[in-house]
Scaffold this motif. Structure first.
Motif, PDB file in Angstrom:
ATOM      1  N   HIS A  99       0.846  -1.566   0.093  1.00  0.00           N
ATOM      2  CA  HIS A  99       0.237   0.076  -0.052  1.00  0.00           C
ATOM      3  C   HIS A  99       1.110   0.770   0.013  1.00  0.00           C
ATOM      4  N   GLY A 100       0.489   2.771   0.275  1.00  0.00           N
ATOM      5  CA  GLY A 100       1.043   3.957  -0.291  1.00  0.00           C
ATOM      6  C   GLY A 100       1.331   4.764   0.971  1.00  0.00           C
ATOM      7  N   PHE A 101       1.008   5.587   0.942  1.00  0.00           N
ATOM      8  CA  PHE A 101       0.724   6.730   2.172  1.00  0.00           C
ATOM      9  C   PHE A 101       0.329   6.741   2.884  1.00  0.00           C
ATOM     10  N   ALA A 102       0.369   6.401   4.724  1.00  0.00           N
ATOM     11  CA  ALA A 102      -0.367   6.302   5.139  1.00  0.00           C
ATOM     12  C   ALA A 102      -1.306   5.021   5.482  1.00  0.00           C
ATOM     13  N   GLY A 103      -1.088   3.914   3.941  1.00  0.00           N
ATOM     14  CA  GLY A 103      -1.836   3.073   4.135  1.00  0.00           C
ATOM     15  C   GLY A 103      -1.942   1.736   5.553  1.00  0.00           C
ATOM     16  N   TRP A 136       2.246  -5.925  -6.447  1.00  0.00           N
ATOM     17  CA  TRP A 136       1.019  -4.935  -6.445  1.00  0.00           C
ATOM     18  C   TRP A 136       2.094  -3.468  -5.536  1.00  0.00           C
ATOM     19  N   GLY A 137       1.637  -2.261  -6.579  1.00  0.00           N
ATOM     20  CA  GLY A 137       1.980  -1.436  -5.595  1.00  0.00           C
ATOM     21  C   GLY A 137       0.685  -0.339  -6.033  1.00  0.00           C
ATOM     22  N   THR A 138       0.667   0.920  -4.884  1.00  0.00           N
ATOM     23  CA  THR A 138      -0.508   1.492  -5.191  1.00  0.00           C
ATOM     24  C   THR A 138       0.077   3.063  -4.533  1.00  0.00           C
ATOM     25  N   VAL A 182       7.188  -1.040  -5.852  1.00  0.00           N
ATOM     26  CA  VAL A 182       7.822  -1.991  -6.649  1.00  0.00           C
ATOM     27  C   VAL A 182       7.924  -2.075  -7.501  1.00  0.00           C
ATOM     28  N   LEU A 183       8.216  -1.121  -8.000  1.00  0.00           N
ATOM     29  CA  LEU A 183       8.787  -0.686  -9.547  1.00  0.00           C
ATOM     30  C   LEU A 183      10.340  -0.909  -9.256  1.00  0.00           C
ATOM     31  N   LYS A 184      10.957   0.061  -8.302  1.00  0.00           N
ATOM     32  CA  LYS A 184      11.705  -0.289  -8.319  1.00  0.00           C
ATOM     33  C   LYS A 184      12.697  -1.042  -7.521  1.00  0.00           C
ATOM     34  N   LEU A 185      12.128  -2.122  -6.605  1.00  0.00           N
ATOM     35  CA  LEU A 185      12.163  -3.105  -7.102  1.00  0.00           C
ATOM     36  C   LEU A 185      12.739  -4.375  -7.556  1.00  0.00           C
ATOM     37  N   ALA A 186      11.597  -3.732  -8.754  1.00  0.00           N
ATOM     38  CA  ALA A 186      11.167  -5.005  -9.786  1.00  0.00           C
ATOM     39  C   ALA A 186      12.894  -4.818 -10.755  1.00  0.00           C
ATOM     40  N   ALA A 187      13.208  -2.776 -10.236  1.00  0.00           N
ATOM     41  CA  ALA A 187      14.217  -2.786 -11.397  1.00  0.00           C
ATOM     42  C   ALA A 187      16.064  -3.070 -10.646  1.00  0.00           C
ATOM     43  N   TYR A 196       2.474  -4.624 -10.807  1.00  0.00           N
ATOM     44  CA  TYR A 196       1.061  -3.947 -11.741  1.00  0.00           C
ATOM     45  C   TYR A 196       1.576  -2.459  -9.928  1.00  0.00           C
ATOM     46  N   ALA A 197       1.486  -1.378 -11.078  1.00  0.00           N
ATOM     47  CA  ALA A 197       1.711  -0.028  -9.921  1.00  0.00           C
ATOM     48  C   ALA A 197       0.319   0.240 -10.760  1.00  0.00           C
ATOM     49  N   GLN A 198      -0.520   1.100  -9.445  1.00  0.00           N
ATOM     50  CA  GLN A 198      -1.702   2.144 -10.495  1.00  0.00           C
ATOM     51  C   GLN A 198      -1.058   3.778  -8.822  1.00  0.00           C
ATOM     52  N   ILE A 199      -1.489   4.829 -10.161  1.00  0.00           N
ATOM     53  CA  ILE A 199      -2.090   5.879  -9.704  1.00  0.00           C
ATOM     54  C   ILE A 199      -0.302   6.070  -8.950  1.00  0.00           C
ATOM     55  N   THR A 200       0.485   6.132  -9.481  1.00  0.00           N
ATOM     56  CA  THR A 200       1.785   6.156  -8.815  1.00  0.00           C
ATOM     57  C   THR A 200       2.522   7.411  -9.914  1.00  0.00           C
ATOM     58  N   PHE A 201       4.179   8.194  -9.175  1.00  0.00           N
ATOM     59  CA  PHE A 201       4.348   8.021 -10.023  1.00  0.00           C
ATOM     60  C   PHE A 201       5.990   8.361  -9.799  1.00  0.00           C
TER      61      PHE A 201
END
Length: 288
Positions: free
Chosen positions: A36-40, A107-109, A116-121, A130-135
């Motif tokens: 999960h994301g920020f403070a989730g 799976w990261g939101t 999760v994108l950084k870890l995949a690299a 899978y990554a949604q609504i991120t930056f």
């Protein structure tokens, strides 16, 4: 559906998570690790995703970062520490007899999507992301709608807060509603203020924003060599849709972008959730 709790240690604190066991009738050789994301927290939106995935035959892992949910530790958002929490859960899955022979998908939101994108690299053994609504770049995401003067004022305010912290050893703690002050976040916080009152009363250091501003995975994206599915909310004012476009453009791997005309938090509910979960299941079901 059976849910089993597990625990590991991360930074010497107990980190708790849940294993949603795969439906035996459709059982696949795949594990989805949700971040999960920020403070989730894992109890907020993740159960309905995990239930859908497990019904389709995937083993699903959810967890809370150190200091959040029922976990030990100080409630802080330090990206490097949270990425280490994810890495420790990944290590647990790779070594645990129940999971080690299965393909591992991340799976990261929101902020978790960047993680999760950084870890995949950087980590071997990941089968897809899978990554949604991120930056991809914190300072670009948080200041691109400001003019020059507004950006300078914003950065100066954060610098003054950081200076006060190092000078007096005191953190300026603010409730989530002060940190998440955009119109979409206000609606979200109001909607869940009673159901998740403990979470929404959480106070975080304003310097957290500086830490997020310093985040960038721009240079990591073209190093990802596993399939990636992205979801963009075209009306997102928390993490700008331009950031999702940037990520999609820079990725050189097998990639797909889902788009919905909705705001940041709308992806978790109603029609957008129902539509996107179908697309996610199709994508996770593919043999890569």
């Amino acid at each position: 559906m059976k849910i089993k709790e597990f625990k590991i240690y991360s930074d010497k604190n107990i980190l708790k998570g849940n294993h949603y066991e795969a439906n035996l009738k459709n059982k696949r050789n795949k594990v989805i690790l949700m971040c999960h994301g920020f403070a989730g927290i894992q109890d907020l939106f993740f159960p309905k995703y995990a239930e859908k995935f497990s019904l389709e035959g995937f083993d699903v892992i959810t967890f809370d970062y150190n200091g959040f949910g029922k976990n030990e530790g100080e409630t802080e958002i330090i990206p490097s520490n949270q990425i280490r929490d994810i890495s420790n859960v990944i290590l647990y899955l790779k070594k645990n007899e129940e999971f080690r022979d299965k393909q591992l998908y991340l799976w990261g939101t929101s902020l978790g999507g960047l993680y999760v994108l950084k870890l995949a690299a950087t980590l071997p053994g990941i089968s897809g992301v899978y990554a949604q609504i991120t930056f991809s770049n914190g300072i670009r995401n948080n200041t691109s709608l400001l003019d020059f003067e507004g950006k300078e004022k914003y950065l100066n305010q954060l610098e003054n807060i950081r200076y006060k912290e190092i000078l007096e050893n005191k953190k300026l703690l603010l409730p989530l509603k002060r940190l998440l002050s955009d119109s979409q976040s206000k609606v979200f916080l109001e909607k869940y203020k009673e159901e998740f009152s403990t979470l929404l009363s959480t106070k975080l250091s304003l310097a957290t924003i500086s830490d997020i501003n310093e985040l960038s995975i721009d240079s990591y994206l073209d190093k990802i060599n596993v399939p990636v599915l992205l979801l963009k909310a075209n009306n997102d004012i928390v993490n700008l849709p331009q950031e999702m476009d940037f990520i999609y453009k820079v990725l050189k791997c097998d990639k797909k972008l889902l788009e919905y005309d909705c705001g940041h938090y709308d992806v978790y509910e109603d029609d957008v959730f129902l539509s996107s979960i179908v697309e996610q299941i199709k994508w996770f079901s593919k043999e890569n």
